[in-house]
Each structure stands twice: as structure tokens, then as C-alpha cells.
Write a protein that holds these residues in place. Structure first.
Motif, PDB file in Angstrom:
ATOM      1  N   MET A   1       0.850  -1.191   0.000  1.00 26.75           N
ATOM      2  CA  MET A   1       0.000   0.000   0.000  1.00 26.75           C
ATOM      3  C   MET A   1       0.885   1.241   0.000  1.00 26.75           C
ATOM      4  O   MET A   1       1.808   1.364   0.811  1.00 26.75           O
ATOM      5  N   THR A   2       0.607   2.163  -0.895  1.00 22.77           N
ATOM      6  CA  THR A   2       1.336   3.428  -0.972  1.00 22.77           C
ATOM      7  C   THR A   2       0.547   4.512  -0.237  1.00 22.77           C
ATOM      8  O   THR A   2      -0.638   4.328   0.086  1.00 22.77           O
ATOM      9  N   PRO A   3       1.177   5.656   0.032  1.00 22.88           N
ATOM     10  CA  PRO A   3       0.412   6.757   0.616  1.00 22.88           C
ATOM     11  C   PRO A   3      -0.822   7.127  -0.202  1.00 22.88           C
ATOM     12  O   PRO A   3      -1.902   7.367   0.356  1.00 22.88           O
ATOM     13  N   ALA A   4      -0.703   7.161  -1.518  1.00 23.96           N
ATOM     14  CA  ALA A   4      -1.859   7.495  -2.360  1.00 23.96           C
ATOM     15  C   ALA A   4      -2.952   6.448  -2.242  1.00 23.96           C
ATOM     16  O   ALA A   4      -4.152   6.774  -2.210  1.00 23.96           O
ATOM     17  N   GLU A   5      -2.570   5.180  -2.168  1.00 21.90           N
ATOM     18  CA  GLU A   5      -3.569   4.117  -2.033  1.00 21.90           C
ATOM     19  C   GLU A   5      -4.293   4.201  -0.697  1.00 21.90           C
ATOM     20  O   GLU A   5      -5.508   3.951  -0.618  1.00 21.90           O
ATOM     21  N   LEU A   6      -3.573   4.569   0.362  1.00 20.53           N
ATOM     22  CA  LEU A   6      -4.235   4.730   1.658  1.00 20.53           C
ATOM     23  C   LEU A   6      -5.251   5.875   1.594  1.00 20.53           C
ATOM     24  O   LEU A   6      -6.370   5.761   2.117  1.00 20.53           O
ATOM     25  N   LEU A   7      -4.892   6.982   0.961  1.00 19.21           N
ATOM     26  CA  LEU A   7      -5.828   8.090   0.807  1.00 19.21           C
ATOM     27  C   LEU A   7      -7.054   7.684   0.002  1.00 19.21           C
ATOM     28  O   LEU A   7      -8.190   8.035   0.354  1.00 19.21           O
ATOM     29  N   ARG A   8      -6.852   6.941  -1.076  1.00 19.82           N
ATOM     30  CA  ARG A   8      -7.993   6.502  -1.888  1.00 19.82           C
ATOM     31  C   ARG A   8      -8.888   5.555  -1.106  1.00 19.82           C
ATOM     32  O   ARG A   8     -10.122   5.626  -1.188  1.00 19.82           O
ATOM     33  N   TRP A   9      -8.272   4.645  -0.334  1.00 13.53           N
ATOM     34  CA  TRP A   9      -9.066   3.722   0.492  1.00 13.53           C
ATOM     35  C   TRP A   9      -9.908   4.503   1.493  1.00 13.53           C
ATOM     36  O   TRP A   9     -11.088   4.196   1.691  1.00 13.53           O
ATOM     37  N   MET A  10      -9.309   5.521   2.088  1.00 13.65           N
ATOM     38  CA  MET A  10     -10.023   6.288   3.105  1.00 13.65           C
ATOM     39  C   MET A  10     -11.181   7.059   2.500  1.00 13.65           C
ATOM     40  O   MET A  10     -12.322   6.988   2.981  1.00 13.65           O
TER      41      MET A  10
ATOM     42  N   ASP B   1      -3.800  11.313   6.829  1.00 15.50           N
ATOM     43  CA  ASP B   1      -3.560  12.755   6.859  1.00 15.50           C
ATOM     44  C   ASP B   1      -2.061  13.050   6.774  1.00 15.50           C
ATOM     45  O   ASP B   1      -1.621  13.926   6.017  1.00 15.50           O
ATOM     46  N   VAL B   2      -1.262  12.319   7.551  1.00 16.76           N
ATOM     47  CA  VAL B   2       0.188  12.509   7.498  1.00 16.76           C
ATOM     48  C   VAL B   2       0.731  12.093   6.127  1.00 16.76           C
ATOM     49  O   VAL B   2       1.593  12.766   5.551  1.00 16.76           O
ATOM     50  N   MET B   3       0.197  10.997   5.575  1.00 15.74           N
ATOM     51  CA  MET B   3       0.668  10.533   4.266  1.00 15.74           C
ATOM     52  C   MET B   3       0.323  11.516   3.154  1.00 15.74           C
ATOM     53  O   MET B   3       0.994  11.547   2.113  1.00 15.74           O
ATOM     54  N   ALA B   4      -0.722  12.325   3.340  1.00 16.83           N
ATOM     55  CA  ALA B   4      -1.117  13.267   2.292  1.00 16.83           C
ATOM     56  C   ALA B   4       0.036  14.182   1.915  1.00 16.83           C
ATOM     57  O   ALA B   4       0.172  14.581   0.754  1.00 16.83           O
ATOM     58  N   GLY B   5       0.880  14.498   2.885  1.00 13.91           N
ATOM     59  CA  GLY B   5       2.038  15.336   2.600  1.00 13.91           C
ATOM     60  C   GLY B   5       3.064  14.667   1.711  1.00 13.91           C
ATOM     61  O   GLY B   5       3.947  15.335   1.154  1.00 13.91           O
ATOM     62  N   ALA B   6       2.966  13.336   1.566  1.00 22.30           N
ATOM     63  CA  ALA B   6       3.920  12.604   0.725  1.00 22.30           C
ATOM     64  C   ALA B   6       3.376  12.375  -0.677  1.00 22.30           C
ATOM     65  O   ALA B   6       4.066  11.793  -1.514  1.00 22.30           O
ATOM     66  N   VAL B   7       2.129  12.817  -0.946  1.00 23.79           N
ATOM     67  CA  VAL B   7       1.504  12.592  -2.247  1.00 23.79           C
ATOM     68  C   VAL B   7       1.467  13.913  -3.005  1.00 23.79           C
ATOM     69  O   VAL B   7       0.775  14.844  -2.584  1.00 23.79           O
TER      70      VAL B   7
ATOM     71  N   TYR C   1      -2.098  15.978  -3.832  1.00 25.17           N
ATOM     72  CA  TYR C   1      -2.920  14.811  -3.507  1.00 25.17           C
ATOM     73  C   TYR C   1      -4.384  15.010  -3.842  1.00 25.17           C
ATOM     74  O   TYR C   1      -5.133  14.043  -3.981  1.00 25.17           O
ATOM     75  N   GLU C   2      -4.826  16.266  -4.012  1.00 23.60           N
ATOM     76  CA  GLU C   2      -6.203  16.471  -4.424  1.00 23.60           C
ATOM     77  C   GLU C   2      -6.473  15.791  -5.765  1.00 23.60           C
ATOM     78  O   GLU C   2      -7.559  15.270  -6.014  1.00 23.60           O
ATOM     79  N   GLU C   3      -5.457  15.770  -6.643  1.00 18.88           N
ATOM     80  CA  GLU C   3      -5.620  15.128  -7.923  1.00 18.88           C
ATOM     81  C   GLU C   3      -5.761  13.606  -7.761  1.00 18.88           C
ATOM     82  O   GLU C   3      -6.530  12.960  -8.464  1.00 18.88           O
ATOM     83  N   VAL C   4      -5.014  13.059  -6.818  1.00 21.68           N
ATOM     84  CA  VAL C   4      -5.025  11.605  -6.606  1.00 21.68           C
ATOM     85  C   VAL C   4      -6.397  11.141  -6.169  1.00 21.68           C
ATOM     86  O   VAL C   4      -6.847  10.041  -6.490  1.00 21.68           O
ATOM     87  N   LEU C   5      -7.114  11.994  -5.422  1.00 22.27           N
ATOM     88  CA  LEU C   5      -8.373  11.580  -4.819  1.00 22.27           C
ATOM     89  C   LEU C   5      -9.558  11.670  -5.785  1.00 22.27           C
ATOM     90  O   LEU C   5     -10.654  11.284  -5.441  1.00 22.27           O
ATOM     91  N   ARG C   6      -9.356  12.209  -6.962  1.00 23.36           N
ATOM     92  CA  ARG C   6     -10.477  12.328  -7.895  1.00 23.36           C
ATOM     93  C   ARG C   6     -10.928  10.971  -8.408  1.00 23.36           C
ATOM     94  O   ARG C   6     -10.126  10.098  -8.613  1.00 23.36           O
TER      95      ARG C   6
END
Length: 376
Positions: free
Chosen positions: A1-10, A362-368, A371-376
Motif C-alpha cells: 500500500m502506498t500513501p496514495a492508495e491509503l488516501l484513496r481507500w479512506m 492525513d500525514v501521508m497526504a504530505g507525501a503525495v 494529492y487532491e488530484e489523486v483523490l479524484r
């Protein structure tokens, strides 16, 4: 799982599920969900209500387009009307009919109510409630540092509630709103660095006597690697915010000690160590995996070159361990506990763990990047 994948899962899976099945008709929150998404009735806890307020407010900030802010504000109204008395005292637990189930106060609940309210700042109702709780908290400050805690028992002090109060004070300080937050955070950082951290081993035990001397149980001192990662992350954050390099160094030592002594062979954080830094509990729970990922992301953000690469590698290992727990009975649920043989306990899903997962997201968002683009 990558930071972006965790954000998408959430934002794409967990928050929609918990909004649909974990929010009750009156705006309260279910403590437990079964695998078929049925809530299990339990007494309502202030800490769970507060955690879910934080979860849904943070989900909105991370880009979830659901009803997160409305749900969080409904939870705020329940905190204000049912859990916080006029004098600022937090009622720890209520029966389903609204009657209080226990007297006294619990510093853990105070901390989480304040933490949740920071997530809603500058909402005037959240700030007014925070002032009430903080005034009550001031009356419980101890001459030797820290705060009294009715839950700890006579002559006992617990590290964990102080850690979460530290977290709440840092969260409020980060908002830039007026209040005593930086002073509270600075005092708790001093407590951790001068009284809680054991200089010979670089750990923070869980239980102390009234004079902050560590207290063992039958198996020795109880030291939780998950809390070492959590304390470490907070001390680094505070050190960077305040310019205190000593806090950064002490925080990093805590996490590195947990990394060296508290992991299973597959990189999963185990439950407990003793004062000799030997594993005393080979079980593993979900939440320490999230705290390990947060710690190493914070370290990575402070470093460059080989040190940053090493921290990112360890963060990614922690995210892989977390992903094993997030492979629950259905998407958006998770497994809470892993036995020493590697199998998971089959039990209802605890809503309280969502706080740890979204905090990591939330902490991982800083590594993406963007990240707003990733969540679309």
C-alpha cells in the motif's frame, strides 16, 4: 500500500461506508459494526464520539465530498449537549438511554474532546466548548508536571492520556487560534523528556507512581512499541514547531528503539516489550502499524539523501503491514488483532480504530504530490 492508495481507500471506501452504517439516527456513532454492517449496541463513550468528529472533519479536509462536515458538526452538538457538563467536566460514558454510567473524570476523554474540537476550529461552538474543557483541565494540573486522572487509580499516573493531551495541544497550536495551547504542549514535552523517557533504554513505560517512577506489573514494565512511535512522532512535530532540537532528537530515539526491538520478522509492530526490551506480547494490533507509518513519514520529511530514503523504506514497510489489517471482511472494514501464529481474530470492527487510520492518511497526504488530484 502506498500513501496514495491509503488516501484513496479512506476517501473512496472507508468514509462512505462508515457514514452510511456507522452514524446513528440521532447523529451519534456506532461503536462496533459486524461484517454484514450491523451496529452493535454499546454504552456511548465520549472518546469515540470525539474520535469520529475528528475523522469526519478530517475526511472533508482530505477531499472527501460526502457529508463529513455535517456529520462532524452533529457530533459536536452531541458532545456539547450530552458529554460536557457546564463546568467543562467530560462525562466518560453514557448508557444508550443517556444516563451516565460512571462518575469522575478520565484525562483520556478530556484529551480526545479537545483534539476533536481542534479539527473543527475556527467553528465558534467548537472553540467555546474547548475553552470550557480547558478551564476544567487547568484545575487538575499537578505540581510535578502533568494532570490528575481519575481513571489511573490512587497513586498512579498513566503516560498514554498525557500523550493524547499533547497531541490535542499541538493540534490547537497548529490552528494559530488564541489559547493556552503552546504552553500546555511545552509542559507536556518537558514532562515526557524529563520524567517519562527512561534515559538508559530510551523508552516510555505505560504506568508510573505519583512521583513518576515507573511501576512494573508481574511481567515487568509495560512498554508498547506503538506508543513509542506515537510519542516519537509527536515530539518531532513539536520540536519542529517550537524550534526545540532536543525534542526532535528524543522523539527520533523513541521511534528508533521501537523499530529495533518491537517488530515481528515481517515488519508488523508487536504489542508489548519489557524493561529489557524483550518482547512480552507477540500479538499485534492494527493501530501501531499506522503510528509507525506516521513516525517514519515525519522522519523522512526532516531528512535528505540516504537518511530520507531509509525512512521512506521503513514507512512503506509499515504501510504494507497496515494493509494486511485493512484486508477486512469487506472493503472499508478491517481486522483489529493478529495472533502470534499470524491469523486474525474474527470479531466486530471497532469504530475507534478509524482515528488511527485517518491520522496516518492525513500525514501521508504530505507525501503525495498534489494529492487532491489523486483523490479524484
Amino acid at each position: 500500500m502506498t500513501p496514495a492508495e491509503l488516501l484513496r481507500w479512506m476517501t473512496g471506501t472507508a468514509l462512505p461506508l462508515w457514514a452510511a452504517h456507522g452514524v446513528e439516527a440521532d447523529g451519534g456513532f456506532a461503536e462496533l459494526l459486524t461484517a454484514d454492517l450491523q451496529p452493535i449496541a454499546r454504552p456511548r463513550r465520549a472518546r469515540l464520539t470525539a474520535r469520529q468528529v475528528y475523522v469526519f472533519a478530517t475526511g472533508t479536509r482530505l477531499g472527501w465530498e460526502g457529508a463529513g462536515l455535517r456529520i462532524a458538526r452533529s457530533g459536536l452538538e452531541i458532545l456539547s449537549r450530552r458529554f460536557v457538563r457546564l463546568d467543562g467536566t467530560v462525562v466518560p460514558r453514557l448508557q444508550t438511554d443517556g444516563r451516565a454510567t460512571c462518575a469522575g473524570h478520565d484525562l483520556y476523554d478530556d484529551a480526545f474532546v479537545l483534539f476533536a474540537l481542534a479539527a473543527l476550529s475556527p467553528d465558534p461552538a467548537a472553540e467555546a466548548l474547548a475553552r470550557r474543557v480547558t478551564l476544567a483541565l487547568a484545575d487538575r494540573s499537578l505540581a510535578g508536571g502533568g494532570y490528575s486522572d481519575g481513571h489511573a487509580g490512587p497513586g498512579r499516573r498513566l503516560a498514554n492520556p498525557h500523550m493524547h493531551l499533547f497531541e490535542a495541544a499541538i493540534a490547537w497550536a497548529a490552528t494559530g487560534r488564541p489559547g493556552p495551547w503552546r504552553g500546555i504542549a511545552a509542559g507536556l514535552a518537558r514532562l515526557a523528556r524529563q520524567r517519562l523517557i527512561q534515559r538508559d533504554t530510551g523508552v516510555i513505560p505505560e504506568v508510573y507512581a505519583a512521583d513518576w517512577t515507573p511501576v512494573p506489573d508481574a511481567d515487568g514494565l509495560l512498554i508498547e512499541p506503538g506508543h513509542l512511535f506515537e510519542w516519537g512522532w509527536l515530539l518531532i512535530r513539536w520540536g519542529r514547531m517550537s524550534g526545540d532540537k532536543g525534542a526532535v532528537a528524543d522523539g527520533e530515539r523513541l521511534g528508533r528503539t521501537a523499530e529495533a526491538h518491537g517488530l515481528a520478522a515481517d515488519g508488523t509492530v508487536l504489542d508489548a516489550l519489557n524493561e529489557r526490551l524483550e518482547v512480552r506480547a507477540h500479538w499485534a494490533r492494527l493501530w501501531p502499524q499506522a503510528e509507525r507509518a506516521k513516525f517514519w513519514q515525519e522522519v523522512a520529511s526532516c531528512e535528505s539523501g540516504a537518511k530520507r530514503s531509509d525512512a521512506i523504506g521503513r514507512r512503506d514497510c509499515a504501510l504494507r503491514a497496515l494493509a494486511r489489517f485493512l484486508s477486512g471482511p469487506r472493503p472499508g472494514l478491517w481486522r483489529e488483532e493478529r495472533r502470534p501464529d499470524g491469523t486474525f481474530v474474527d470479531e466486530p470492527v471497532r469504530a475507534s480504530s478509524l482515528y488511527h487510520i485517518i491520522s496516518a492518511a492525513d500525514v501521508m497526504a504530505g507525501a503525495v504530490p498534489v494529492y487532491e488530484e489523486v483523490l479524484r
